[in-house]
Design a protein around this motif. Structure first.
Motif, PDB file in Angstrom:
ATOM      1  N   GLY A  69      25.117 -37.548 -69.715  1.00 48.05           N
ATOM      2  CA  GLY A  69      26.158 -35.928 -69.764  1.00 48.05           C
ATOM      3  C   GLY A  69      27.966 -36.543 -68.692  1.00 48.05           C
ATOM      4  N   GLY A  70      27.555 -36.291 -67.870  1.00 46.82           N
ATOM      5  CA  GLY A  70      28.453 -37.345 -67.533  1.00 46.82           C
ATOM      6  C   GLY A  70      29.312 -38.156 -67.552  1.00 46.82           C
ATOM      7  N   ALA A  71      29.129 -39.511 -69.066  1.00 45.34           N
ATOM      8  CA  ALA A  71      28.842 -40.915 -68.759  1.00 45.34           C
ATOM      9  C   ALA A  71      29.781 -40.164 -70.672  1.00 45.34           C
ATOM     10  CB  ALA A  71      27.536 -41.660 -69.430  1.00 45.34           C
ATOM     11  N   VAL A 116      23.634 -37.326 -55.310  1.00 45.92           N
ATOM     12  CA  VAL A 116      23.053 -35.744 -55.387  1.00 45.92           C
ATOM     13  C   VAL A 116      21.714 -35.082 -56.069  1.00 45.92           C
ATOM     14  CG1 VAL A 116      24.395 -34.609 -56.748  1.00 45.92           C
ATOM     15  CG2 VAL A 116      25.405 -35.455 -55.658  1.00 45.92           C
ATOM     16  N   THR A 176      29.880 -46.853 -58.000  1.00 49.93           N
ATOM     17  CA  THR A 176      29.831 -45.600 -56.773  1.00 49.93           C
ATOM     18  C   THR A 176      29.266 -44.481 -56.962  1.00 49.93           C
ATOM     19  OG1 THR A 176      31.821 -46.767 -55.707  1.00 49.93           O
ATOM     20  CG2 THR A 176      31.143 -44.597 -55.054  1.00 49.93           C
ATOM     21  N   MET A 177      30.450 -44.560 -58.791  1.00 49.35           N
ATOM     22  CA  MET A 177      29.615 -42.734 -59.399  1.00 49.35           C
ATOM     23  C   MET A 177      28.395 -43.088 -60.202  1.00 49.35           C
ATOM     24  SD  MET A 177      32.582 -43.251 -63.211  1.00 49.35           S
ATOM     25  CE  MET A 177      34.498 -42.293 -62.743  1.00 49.35           C
ATOM     26  N   LEU A 195      25.814 -42.068 -56.621  1.00 53.79           N
ATOM     27  CA  LEU A 195      26.735 -41.496 -56.347  1.00 53.79           C
ATOM     28  C   LEU A 195      25.743 -40.011 -56.970  1.00 53.79           C
ATOM     29  CD1 LEU A 195      27.573 -38.811 -53.768  1.00 53.79           C
ATOM     30  CD2 LEU A 195      30.076 -38.748 -55.629  1.00 53.79           C
ATOM     31  N   ILE A 196      25.596 -39.932 -58.063  1.00 53.92           N
ATOM     32  CA  ILE A 196      25.312 -39.162 -59.136  1.00 53.92           C
ATOM     33  C   ILE A 196      23.421 -39.315 -58.711  1.00 53.92           C
ATOM     34  CG2 ILE A 196      23.990 -39.211 -60.864  1.00 53.92           C
ATOM     35  CD1 ILE A 196      26.934 -38.300 -62.274  1.00 53.92           C
ATOM     36  N   MET A 251      19.088 -32.943 -54.507  1.00 51.39           N
ATOM     37  CA  MET A 251      18.142 -32.006 -55.675  1.00 51.39           C
ATOM     38  C   MET A 251      16.431 -31.932 -55.060  1.00 51.39           C
ATOM     39  SD  MET A 251      20.235 -32.034 -59.226  1.00 51.39           S
ATOM     40  CE  MET A 251      19.245 -31.227 -60.431  1.00 51.39           C
ATOM     41  N   ASN A 284      19.752 -36.465 -67.547  1.00 46.50           N
ATOM     42  CA  ASN A 284      21.521 -35.838 -68.324  1.00 46.50           C
ATOM     43  C   ASN A 284      22.070 -35.244 -66.946  1.00 46.50           C
ATOM     44  OD1 ASN A 284      19.356 -34.199 -70.150  1.00 46.50           O
ATOM     45  ND2 ASN A 284      18.895 -32.732 -68.984  1.00 46.50           N
ATOM     46  N   LEU A 285      22.136 -35.735 -66.141  1.00 49.46           N
ATOM     47  CA  LEU A 285      23.366 -36.070 -65.176  1.00 49.46           C
ATOM     48  C   LEU A 285      24.232 -36.947 -65.542  1.00 49.46           C
ATOM     49  CD1 LEU A 285      22.202 -34.550 -61.454  1.00 49.46           C
ATOM     50  CD2 LEU A 285      24.354 -33.950 -62.794  1.00 49.46           C
ATOM     51  N   SER A 323      26.571 -45.642 -65.687  1.00 47.28           N
ATOM     52  CA  SER A 323      25.906 -44.318 -65.747  1.00 47.28           C
ATOM     53  C   SER A 323      25.458 -44.206 -67.111  1.00 47.28           C
ATOM     54  CB  SER A 323      26.850 -43.249 -65.742  1.00 47.28           C
ATOM     55  OG  SER A 323      27.894 -43.901 -63.952  1.00 47.28           O
ATOM     56  N   VAL A 337      34.324 -48.291 -59.414  1.00 48.24           N
ATOM     57  CA  VAL A 337      34.592 -47.861 -59.850  1.00 48.24           C
ATOM     58  C   VAL A 337      32.719 -46.735 -60.044  1.00 48.24           C
ATOM     59  CG1 VAL A 337      35.450 -45.476 -60.369  1.00 48.24           C
ATOM     60  CG2 VAL A 337      36.700 -47.330 -59.445  1.00 48.24           C
ATOM     61  N   TRP A 357      16.392 -34.765 -64.725  1.00 46.51           N
ATOM     62  CA  TRP A 357      17.667 -33.962 -64.611  1.00 46.51           C
ATOM     63  C   TRP A 357      18.500 -34.835 -64.309  1.00 46.51           C
ATOM     64  CZ3 TRP A 357      15.230 -31.517 -59.660  1.00 46.51           C
ATOM     65  CH2 TRP A 357      14.224 -30.076 -60.350  1.00 46.51           C
TER      66      TRP A 357
END
Lengths: 132, 106
Positions: free
Chosen positions: A56-58, A108, A100-101, A104-105, A112, A52-53, A7, A97, A49
């Motif tokens: 931020g997640g990473a 999403v 897939t992460m 999926l982000i 959005m 940031n997703l 990510s 994993v 966006w």
């Protein structure tokens, strides 16, 4: 083990695309292109966006890996890299994993963007019908 | 537990963002950060569930406590990143005014 790196890498690519798109949009506005209108959300904003997703997640997931002792402050920074068996397990985890992460982000985010465009269009048509 | 705490943080920050009157608090990156982490931990949970099966829903007490502590620490880290960014961006210009005032008094 290091799934957040996928990510993180995507975030870097997205940032580069966002900056390039921002320049293009600025040029289009300066040249007075009529196709740029206020009723649509610029792609550069949407890419922000996604950035940031992803970032931020990473970052928060990297903290979790530090918590579990999988990321350290010294070279090679990932404890799994010191053992070939652990390293291959780590790459496998990144490929499954991690990917897939990131997917999926991105999915999403795509949802959005579609929703946001629909909301902007609905508001624009509401305003137009109120004015009429 | 970490996933659950992060999802709650994401939902609460989104509700606060939706009810804001202006963008002075720069909440956008905070909620993106929490949602991004929530999605990533959700994927992690799916893979863990595929591996453990029903056992995934019956963690040991020690694991629950550790995960709760981790979840709260993650939320705290997100808030720290957000507040540092807010102070650097200084959208209301308060920090700038304080620094100029202090420079005049020194």
């Amino acid at each position: 083990m290091a799934c957040f790196l996928v990510s993180g890498a995507e975030a870097v690519v997205v940032k580069a695309v966002e900056k390039a798109e921002e320049k293009k949009e600025l040029k289009r506005i300066e040249s007075g292109d009529v196709s740029v209108n206020s009723a649509t959300i610029p792609l550069s904003r949407k890419l922000k966006w996604l950035f940031n997703l992803l970032l931020g997640g990473a970052v928060l997931l990297a903290f979790e890996h530090v918590w579990h002792g999988e990321v350290v402050a010294w070279f090679p920074f990932l404890t799994a890299m010191s053992d070939p068996a652990d390293a291959s397990e780590m790459f496998h985890e990144m490929a499954t994993v991690g990917v897939t992460m990131a997917l999926l982000i991105t999915a999403v985010w795509a949802g959005m963007c579609v929703t946001a465009d629909a909301i902007v269009k609905r508001n624009a048509s509401d305003t137009a019908s109120n004015e009429a | 537990m970490t996933l659950l705490i992060t999802v709650f943080a994401a939902v609460i920050s989104t509700v606060i963002w939706y009810n804001r009157e202006n963008d002075d608090m720069k909440l956008g990156p905070l909620l993106f950060m929490y949602w991004g982490a929530s999605i990533m931990w959700f994927v992690d949970a799916i893979f863990e569930y595929a591996e453990l099966g029903a056992e995934y829903f019956a963690p040991a007490l020690e694991d629950i406590i550790n995960d709760t502590f981790l979840g709260l620490s993650v939320v705290a880290l997100g808030l720290v990143i957000w507040v540092v960014r807010l102070l650097i961006l200084d959208p209301k210009g308060k920090i700038g005014r304080i620094l100029i005032r202090d420079r005049k008094t020194v």
